[in-house]
Write a protein that holds these residues in place. Structure first.
Motif, PDB file in Angstrom:
ATOM      1  N   PRO A  92       0.790  -1.238   0.000  1.00  0.00           N
ATOM      2  CA  PRO A  92       0.000   0.000   0.000  1.00  0.00           C
ATOM      3  C   PRO A  92       0.819   1.283   0.000  1.00  0.00           C
ATOM      4  N   LEU A  93       1.966   1.285   0.685  1.00  0.00           N
ATOM      5  CA  LEU A  93       2.758   2.521   0.752  1.00  0.00           C
ATOM      6  C   LEU A  93       3.222   2.953  -0.643  1.00  0.00           C
ATOM      7  N   PHE A  94       3.726   2.010  -1.394  1.00  0.00           N
ATOM      8  CA  PHE A  94       4.204   2.297  -2.752  1.00  0.00           C
ATOM      9  C   PHE A  94       3.059   2.819  -3.614  1.00  0.00           C
ATOM     10  N   MET A  95       1.913   2.133  -3.505  1.00  0.00           N
ATOM     11  CA  MET A  95       0.783   2.507  -4.352  1.00  0.00           C
ATOM     12  C   MET A  95       0.195   3.870  -3.983  1.00  0.00           C
ATOM     13  N   ILE A  96       0.221   4.184  -2.684  1.00  0.00           N
ATOM     14  CA  ILE A  96      -0.284   5.503  -2.264  1.00  0.00           C
ATOM     15  C   ILE A  96       0.586   6.606  -2.863  1.00  0.00           C
ATOM     16  N   ILE A  97       1.891   6.363  -2.880  1.00  0.00           N
ATOM     17  CA  ILE A  97       2.802   7.363  -3.462  1.00  0.00           C
ATOM     18  C   ILE A  97       2.516   7.506  -4.963  1.00  0.00           C
ATOM     19  N   VAL A  98       2.303   6.364  -5.626  1.00  0.00           N
ATOM     20  CA  VAL A  98       1.977   6.406  -7.068  1.00  0.00           C
ATOM     21  C   VAL A  98       0.684   7.202  -7.279  1.00  0.00           C
ATOM     22  N   GLY A  99      -0.329   6.905  -6.459  1.00  0.00           N
ATOM     23  CA  GLY A  99      -1.611   7.605  -6.553  1.00  0.00           C
ATOM     24  C   GLY A  99      -1.436   9.107  -6.355  1.00  0.00           C
ATOM     25  N   MET A 100      -0.645   9.470  -5.353  1.00  0.00           N
ATOM     26  CA  MET A 100      -0.411  10.889  -5.065  1.00  0.00           C
ATOM     27  C   MET A 100       0.253  11.578  -6.253  1.00  0.00           C
ATOM     28  N   ILE A 101       1.223  10.885  -6.857  1.00  0.00           N
ATOM     29  CA  ILE A 101       1.933  11.479  -8.006  1.00  0.00           C
ATOM     30  C   ILE A 101       0.960  11.714  -9.166  1.00  0.00           C
ATOM     31  N   ILE A 102       0.048  10.757  -9.384  1.00  0.00           N
ATOM     32  CA  ILE A 102      -0.905  10.924 -10.502  1.00  0.00           C
ATOM     33  C   ILE A 102      -1.852  12.103 -10.216  1.00  0.00           C
ATOM     34  N   TYR A 103      -2.364  12.166  -8.972  1.00  0.00           N
ATOM     35  CA  TYR A 103      -3.238  13.305  -8.620  1.00  0.00           C
ATOM     36  C   TYR A 103      -2.477  14.626  -8.722  1.00  0.00           C
ATOM     37  N   LEU A 104      -1.212  14.597  -8.298  1.00  0.00           N
ATOM     38  CA  LEU A 104      -0.374  15.800  -8.385  1.00  0.00           C
ATOM     39  C   LEU A 104      -0.219  16.213  -9.849  1.00  0.00           C
ATOM     40  N   GLY A 105      -0.038  15.201 -10.707  1.00  0.00           N
ATOM     41  CA  GLY A 105       0.076  15.458 -12.143  1.00  0.00           C
ATOM     42  C   GLY A 105      -1.173  16.127 -12.678  1.00  0.00           C
ATOM     43  N   LEU A 106      -2.335  15.648 -12.230  1.00  0.00           N
ATOM     44  CA  LEU A 106      -3.610  16.248 -12.670  1.00  0.00           C
ATOM     45  C   LEU A 106      -3.698  17.702 -12.214  1.00  0.00           C
ATOM     46  N   TYR A 161      -1.216  19.708 -11.534  1.00  0.00           N
ATOM     47  CA  TYR A 161      -0.282  20.526 -12.305  1.00  0.00           C
ATOM     48  C   TYR A 161      -0.777  20.760 -13.726  1.00  0.00           C
ATOM     49  N   LEU A 162      -1.534  19.811 -14.238  1.00  0.00           N
ATOM     50  CA  LEU A 162      -2.112  19.979 -15.575  1.00  0.00           C
ATOM     51  C   LEU A 162      -3.082  21.170 -15.562  1.00  0.00           C
ATOM     52  N   VAL A 163      -3.897  21.224 -14.499  1.00  0.00           N
ATOM     53  CA  VAL A 163      -4.840  22.343 -14.355  1.00  0.00           C
ATOM     54  C   VAL A 163      -4.063  23.648 -14.236  1.00  0.00           C
ATOM     55  N   THR A 164      -3.035  23.645 -13.365  1.00  0.00           N
ATOM     56  CA  THR A 164      -2.211  24.847 -13.187  1.00  0.00           C
ATOM     57  C   THR A 164      -1.583  25.239 -14.529  1.00  0.00           C
ATOM     58  N   GLY A 165      -1.114  24.223 -15.268  1.00  0.00           N
ATOM     59  CA  GLY A 165      -0.470  24.473 -16.562  1.00  0.00           C
ATOM     60  C   GLY A 165      -1.427  25.102 -17.551  1.00  0.00           C
ATOM     61  N   ILE A 166      -2.669  24.613 -17.574  1.00  0.00           N
ATOM     62  CA  ILE A 166      -3.675  25.159 -18.510  1.00  0.00           C
ATOM     63  C   ILE A 166      -3.922  26.639 -18.198  1.00  0.00           C
ATOM     64  N   PHE A 167      -4.019  26.954 -16.909  1.00  0.00           N
ATOM     65  CA  PHE A 167      -4.250  28.349 -16.511  1.00  0.00           C
ATOM     66  C   PHE A 167      -3.037  29.215 -16.861  1.00  0.00           C
ATOM     67  N   ALA A 168      -1.830  28.654 -16.627  1.00  0.00           N
ATOM     68  CA  ALA A 168      -0.608  29.411 -16.932  1.00  0.00           C
ATOM     69  C   ALA A 168      -0.526  29.659 -18.437  1.00  0.00           C
ATOM     70  N   LEU A 169      -0.906  28.637 -19.212  1.00  0.00           N
ATOM     71  CA  LEU A 169      -0.878  28.748 -20.676  1.00  0.00           C
ATOM     72  C   LEU A 169      -1.848  29.826 -21.152  1.00  0.00           C
ATOM     73  N   SER A 170      -3.033  29.854 -20.526  1.00  0.00           N
ATOM     74  CA  SER A 170      -4.015  30.872 -20.924  1.00  0.00           C
ATOM     75  C   SER A 170      -3.482  32.278 -20.632  1.00  0.00           C
ATOM     76  N   ASP A 171      -2.716  32.398 -19.530  1.00  0.00           N
ATOM     77  CA  ASP A 171      -2.112  33.698 -19.201  1.00  0.00           C
ATOM     78  C   ASP A 171      -1.086  34.096 -20.261  1.00  0.00           C
ATOM     79  N   ILE A 172      -0.273  33.103 -20.654  1.00  0.00           N
ATOM     80  CA  ILE A 172       0.780  33.380 -21.659  1.00  0.00           C
ATOM     81  C   ILE A 172       0.137  33.810 -22.977  1.00  0.00           C
ATOM     82  N   ILE A 173      -0.899  33.061 -23.395  1.00  0.00           N
ATOM     83  CA  ILE A 173      -1.578  33.391 -24.658  1.00  0.00           C
ATOM     84  C   ILE A 173      -2.161  34.798 -24.595  1.00  0.00           C
ATOM     85  N   LYS A 174      -2.752  35.100 -23.438  1.00  0.00           N
ATOM     86  CA  LYS A 174      -3.375  36.423 -23.270  1.00  0.00           C
ATOM     87  C   LYS A 174      -2.328  37.534 -23.372  1.00  0.00           C
TER      88      LYS A 174
END
Lengths: 275, 223
Positions: free
Chosen positions: B187-201, B203-216
């Motif tokens: 479970p410890l290994f898998m929880i870390i994997v799960g956290m990384i995937i959620y973190l990735g999601l 950051y994807l949201v943050t990235g989309i917002f940052a991209l919209s700022d750059i485009i603007k």
């Protein structure tokens, strides 16, 4: 860079402080699955075993920590939050075979019964399940299933089989949690697996019914049963040996519990370093 | 370590089940966000209305939905409100998270709109612009800019909240991670994997917002 280092240091400080908390040496924390009833049957042997070599054994008290699934209990065991987990020896052996930090101490005087549960208003489904279990016990099918299927699931990871399907037959929705191997788990390819599936296959073939598996969190089983989202769920109960012979079909709080389809002895799951 | 990674996440097609779980999480989050934003805009309009018949129900809605744990709400909807219906669990989850998010979005929209300068709208009206035009060209762009960081946090929160949908029979990312934990007893290994995937999601949201700022900014620079 300075800010990054400050964050890292703050994190390390929090971690250090959290691990500095004094552990109460007089309390043995035992993890148990919610509703397993282990707190009613834990005997002093656990005390004696867990504190081997400690002269203050008799003064130590057991504190039960409830978990909705085994993975959470195992994480707390590995992080030192609890001292052991009480569960059946088959599950314990399954864990030990896959996690080399784990040691198992068998408790032959403890019994865990595996049954199925329906609402008492759903007597039809209860009868189908209970009669099939009774018949399988009588003709030895259950023993042979336990001998062949259960051992295979403990030692290896056999490919899960599909449940049979009978055209136009009644469909019974069964709640599976997927977090109690080797009885109930999800295989690598996402299919429900374990001894419970082998049991359902046999019941389906006998009663000519279809089973629809509904994966559900263990904590939501009662809610799913009472709302009718599922017709039956698997149920485990820790009991002492003196009543194990009398434990059969019973009725608890508006639910019907079938005869047990499997009885396993108990065990204490702990870290090898604590043994 | 590499072997463990392979055994737990790749062998037997486990990565495919993770992708399926991730897809369920993304579906619920995205559709609940769309529903929540549309509904939130409506509730915000009601909340800002001068008519009590509109503003009081909106206040009540925000108070109840924001004040109740989303897991309780989800179980209430699935096991009580939709108990006898055949509505798919995924749809119930989208409705529940949409309703819950709407309460937060209504409040963030209200605070963003309140933070804009009313004098500018008055100036527009004096120049002969309609109320809608003043809102469209002056209030809305400024309010959107103010609301953006909070809206971004709301999306990230929403993604994380969806991790409880296993209670209503949905196999989402968290459920898949738990399934693999239970099967492999790591479970410890898998929880870390799960956290990384959620973190990735996240950051994807943050990235989309940052991209919209750059485009603007680029668009503004081009002008």
């Amino acid at each position: 860079m300075k800010r990054f280092l400050a964050i890292i240091l703050a994190g390390l400080m929090i971690l250090s402080f959290s691990s500095c908390g004094g552990k109460d040496e007089n309390v043995i924390k035992v993890g148990a699955l919610e509703g397993s009833g282990i707190d009613n049957v834990l005997s002093e042997e656990h005390n004696a075993h867990s504190s081997k070599g400690n002269s203050g054994v008799s003064n130590r008290t057991i504190q039960i920590v409830n978990y909705s699934n085994l993975s959470s209990a195992l994480m707390d065991l590995e992080s030192g939050k609890i001292d052991s987990i009480g569960h059946d020896v088959c599950t314990a052996k399954y864990i030990a075979a896959r996690n080399n930090k784990i040691a198992v101490v068998e408790q032959p005087d403890k019994i865990i019964n595996y049954s199925m549960m329906t609402m008492d208003s759903n007597k039809e489904v209860y009868d189908i399940l209970n009669n099939a279990i009774k018949d399988m016990k009588a003709d030895g099918t259950l023993d042979s299933l336990i001998e062949n299927e259960l051992k295979a699931y403990i030692e290896n990871d056999p490919e899960p089989k599909d449940l049979p399907h009978f055209e136009g037959a009644q469909t019974i929705k069964i709640g599976v949690t997927g977090d109690l191997p080797p009885m109930d788990f999800v295989a690598a390819n996402g299919k429900a697996a374990g001894f419970n599936i082998a049991l359902l296959t046999e019941i389906a073939n006998r009663a000519k019914v279809n089973f629809e598996l509904v994966q559900i969190d263990a904590g939501a089983r009662a809610m799913a049963l009472s709302s009718g989202k599922i017709d039956a769920a698997f149920w485990t109960k820790y009991i002492t040996c003196d009543i194990c012979n009398s434990a059969g079909a019973e009725k608890i709080d508006g639910n019907l519990i079938t005869e047990s389809y499997f009885s396993s002895t108990g065990s204490i799951i702990q870290l090898k370093s604590d043994k | 370590m590499f072997q463990k990674f392979y055994d737990l996440l790749i062998a037997g097609g486990a990565w495919l089940t993770i992708l399926e779980g991730l897809w369920a999480t993304v579906q619920i989050s995205f559709l609940a966000l769309v529903l929540g934003t549309l509904l939130g805009a409506g509730v915000c309009a009601m909340r800002r209305s001068k008519h009590k018949i509109l503003s009081i129900p909106a206040s009540l809605y925000i108070a109840v939905l924001r004040g109740s744990p989303v897991l309780m709400l989800l179980m209430l909807f699935y096991y009580v409100v939709f108990a006898k219906s055949d509505v798919d669990a995924l749809v119930v989850a989208i409705i529940t998270f949409g309703l819950n998010t709407a309460a937060y979005i209504a409040e963030l929209m209200r605070s963003a709109l309140d933070a804009t300068d009313k004098g500018q709208v008055e100036a527009m009206r004096t120049l002969g612009f309609s109320g809608f035009a003043a809102f469209r060209y002056v209030t809305l762009p400024q309010a959107a800019e103010i609301a953006k960081p909070v809206y971004q946090s709301t999306i990230i929160n929403l993604i994380q909240w969806t991790s409880v949908v296993g209670y209503v029979t949905i196999t989402d990312l968290t459920r898949v991670i738990n399934n693999i934990s239970a099967r492999t007893m790591q479970p410890l290994f898998m929880i870390i994997v799960g956290m990384i995937i959620y973190l990735g999601l996240s950051y994807l949201v943050t990235g989309i917002f940052a991209l919209s700022d750059i485009i603007k900014k680029r668009k503004a620079g081009a002008k």
